[in-house]
Scaffold this motif. Structure first.
Motif, PDB file in Angstrom:
ATOM      1  N   PHE A 298      29.223 -37.451  17.185  1.00 14.54           N
ATOM      2  CA  PHE A 298      27.902 -37.028  16.716  1.00 14.54           C
ATOM      3  C   PHE A 298      27.983 -35.937  15.654  1.00 14.54           C
ATOM      4  CE2 PHE A 298      24.326 -33.965  17.594  1.00 14.54           C
ATOM      5  CZ  PHE A 298      23.365 -34.655  16.911  1.00 14.54           C
ATOM      6  N   THR A 299      28.990 -35.095  15.693  1.00 12.32           N
ATOM      7  CA  THR A 299      29.062 -33.980  14.755  1.00 12.32           C
ATOM      8  C   THR A 299      29.579 -34.387  13.383  1.00 12.32           C
ATOM      9  OG1 THR A 299      31.254 -33.360  15.572  1.00 12.32           O
ATOM     10  CG2 THR A 299      29.357 -32.273  16.581  1.00 12.32           C
ATOM     11  N   GLY A 300      30.069 -35.592  13.240  1.00 11.09           N
ATOM     12  CA  GLY A 300      30.533 -36.073  11.943  1.00 11.09           C
ATOM     13  C   GLY A 300      29.391 -36.614  11.104  1.00 11.09           C
ATOM     14  N   PHE A 301      29.682 -36.862   9.849  1.00 11.18           N
ATOM     15  CA  PHE A 301      28.659 -37.334   8.913  1.00 11.18           C
ATOM     16  C   PHE A 301      28.041 -38.649   9.371  1.00 11.18           C
ATOM     17  CE2 PHE A 301      27.470 -39.770   5.092  1.00 11.18           C
ATOM     18  CZ  PHE A 301      26.488 -38.931   4.601  1.00 11.18           C
TER      19      PHE A 301
ATOM     20  N   SER B 299      23.456 -26.567  17.539  1.00  5.04           N
ATOM     21  CA  SER B 299      22.451 -25.823  16.803  1.00  5.04           C
ATOM     22  C   SER B 299      22.617 -26.011  15.301  1.00  5.04           C
ATOM     23  CB  SER B 299      22.546 -24.343  17.162  1.00  5.04           C
ATOM     24  OG  SER B 299      21.638 -23.591  16.419  1.00  5.04           O
ATOM     25  N   TYR B 300      23.846 -25.960  14.811  1.00  6.92           N
ATOM     26  CA  TYR B 300      24.131 -26.147  13.392  1.00  6.92           C
ATOM     27  C   TYR B 300      23.714 -27.548  12.924  1.00  6.92           C
ATOM     28  CZ  TYR B 300      26.742 -26.697   9.062  1.00  6.92           C
ATOM     29  OH  TYR B 300      27.084 -26.966   7.773  1.00  6.92           O
ATOM     30  N   ILE B 301      24.014 -28.550  13.724  1.00  9.59           N
ATOM     31  CA  ILE B 301      23.680 -29.925  13.356  1.00  9.59           C
ATOM     32  C   ILE B 301      22.163 -30.130  13.342  1.00  9.59           C
ATOM     33  CG2 ILE B 301      23.800 -32.318  14.152  1.00  9.59           C
ATOM     34  CD1 ILE B 301      26.656 -31.611  15.105  1.00  9.59           C
ATOM     35  N   LEU B 302      21.474 -29.603  14.320  1.00  9.20           N
ATOM     36  CA  LEU B 302      20.017 -29.778  14.387  1.00  9.20           C
ATOM     37  C   LEU B 302      19.297 -29.062  13.242  1.00  9.20           C
ATOM     38  CD1 LEU B 302      19.398 -29.545  18.225  1.00  9.20           C
ATOM     39  CD2 LEU B 302      19.489 -31.590  16.794  1.00  9.20           C
TER      40      LEU B 302
ATOM     41  N   ASP C 176      26.773 -23.786  19.634  1.00  8.13           N
ATOM     42  CA  ASP C 176      26.711 -23.439  18.212  1.00  8.13           C
ATOM     43  C   ASP C 176      26.815 -24.681  17.336  1.00  8.13           C
ATOM     44  OD1 ASP C 176      26.487 -20.781  18.876  1.00  8.13           O
ATOM     45  OD2 ASP C 176      28.609 -20.328  18.538  1.00  8.13           O
ATOM     46  N   ARG C 177      27.663 -25.632  17.708  1.00  7.84           N
ATOM     47  CA  ARG C 177      27.810 -26.859  16.920  1.00  7.84           C
ATOM     48  C   ARG C 177      26.533 -27.679  16.944  1.00  7.84           C
ATOM     49  NH1 ARG C 177      33.256 -30.027  17.717  1.00  7.84           N
ATOM     50  NH2 ARG C 177      32.765 -30.645  15.606  1.00  7.84           N
TER      51      ARG C 177
ATOM     52  N   LEU D 126      19.256 -41.067  24.956  1.00  7.46           N
ATOM     53  CA  LEU D 126      20.356 -40.965  23.998  1.00  7.46           C
ATOM     54  C   LEU D 126      21.245 -39.807  24.422  1.00  7.46           C
ATOM     55  CD1 LEU D 126      21.677 -41.863  21.310  1.00  7.46           C
ATOM     56  CD2 LEU D 126      20.245 -40.146  20.200  1.00  7.46           C
ATOM     57  N   TYR D 127      22.495 -40.108  24.727  1.00  8.13           N
ATOM     58  CA  TYR D 127      23.478 -39.090  25.077  1.00  8.13           C
ATOM     59  C   TYR D 127      24.407 -38.904  23.886  1.00  8.13           C
ATOM     60  CZ  TYR D 127      22.147 -40.150  29.911  1.00  8.13           C
ATOM     61  OH  TYR D 127      21.456 -40.346  31.067  1.00  8.13           O
ATOM     62  N   VAL D 128      24.755 -37.663  23.578  1.00  8.03           N
ATOM     63  CA  VAL D 128      25.730 -37.400  22.523  1.00  8.03           C
ATOM     64  C   VAL D 128      26.860 -36.570  23.120  1.00  8.03           C
ATOM     65  CG1 VAL D 128      24.144 -37.584  20.577  1.00  8.03           C
ATOM     66  CG2 VAL D 128      24.434 -35.390  21.681  1.00  8.03           C
ATOM     67  N   LEU D 129      28.081 -36.945  22.778  1.00  5.96           N
ATOM     68  CA  LEU D 129      29.261 -36.243  23.258  1.00  5.96           C
ATOM     69  C   LEU D 129      29.697 -35.265  22.174  1.00  5.96           C
ATOM     70  CD1 LEU D 129      31.375 -36.090  25.527  1.00  5.96           C
ATOM     71  CD2 LEU D 129      32.673 -37.801  24.274  1.00  5.96           C
ATOM     72  N   VAL D 130      29.716 -33.973  22.528  1.00  6.45           N
ATOM     73  CA  VAL D 130      30.101 -32.935  21.569  1.00  6.45           C
ATOM     74  C   VAL D 130      31.212 -32.106  22.197  1.00  6.45           C
ATOM     75  CG1 VAL D 130      29.316 -30.933  20.250  1.00  6.45           C
ATOM     76  CG2 VAL D 130      27.754 -32.833  20.661  1.00  6.45           C
ATOM     77  N   ARG D 131      32.325 -31.998  21.483  1.00  2.99           N
ATOM     78  CA  ARG D 131      33.438 -31.199  21.994  1.00  2.99           C
ATOM     79  C   ARG D 131      33.380 -29.794  21.406  1.00  2.99           C
ATOM     80  NH1 ARG D 131      37.123 -30.313  18.210  1.00  2.99           N
ATOM     81  NH2 ARG D 131      37.229 -31.700  16.432  1.00  2.99           N
ATOM     82  N   LYS D 132      34.094 -28.899  22.030  1.00  2.00           N
ATOM     83  CA  LYS D 132      34.210 -27.539  21.535  1.00  2.00           C
ATOM     84  C   LYS D 132      35.001 -27.569  20.236  1.00  2.00           C
ATOM     85  CE  LYS D 132      36.269 -23.167  22.979  1.00  2.00           C
ATOM     86  NZ  LYS D 132      37.390 -23.090  22.052  1.00  2.00           N
ATOM     87  N   GLY D 133      34.551 -26.808  19.253  1.00  2.00           N
ATOM     88  CA  GLY D 133      35.251 -26.755  17.973  1.00  2.00           C
ATOM     89  C   GLY D 133      36.389 -25.743  18.001  1.00  2.00           C
TER      90      GLY D 133
END
Length: 65
Positions: free
Chosen positions: A18-21, A57-60, A54-55, A40-47
């Motif tokens: 989800f965090t990619g383009f 929030s940045y994407i939204l 934070d990731r 809708l579920y999105v999988l987001v890993r720690k950067g």
């Protein structure tokens, strides 16, 4: 209603990357084109230098969404 919209109606979908383009574009298109999507579920890993919150929030706040 298209065949894709009929197929997705009432479904639960998990999106990885989800965090990619392309992930952002896919989720944007999915949310705007499929109003009957159940969940809708999105999988987001720690950067490397940021946490998950934070990731997200940045994407939204980005212009793609």
């Amino acid at each position: 209603m298209s065949q894709v919209q009929q197929f997705i109606a009432g479904q639960k979908i998990l999106v990885t990357g989800f965090t990619g383009f392309l992930g952002k574009l896919f989720v944007t298109k999915l949310l705007s084109s499929c109003p009957d999507l159940h969940t809708l579920y999105v999988l987001v890993r720690k950067g490397d230098h940021s946490n998950v919150e934070d990731r997200i929030s940045y994407i939204l706040q980005s212009k793609v969404l």
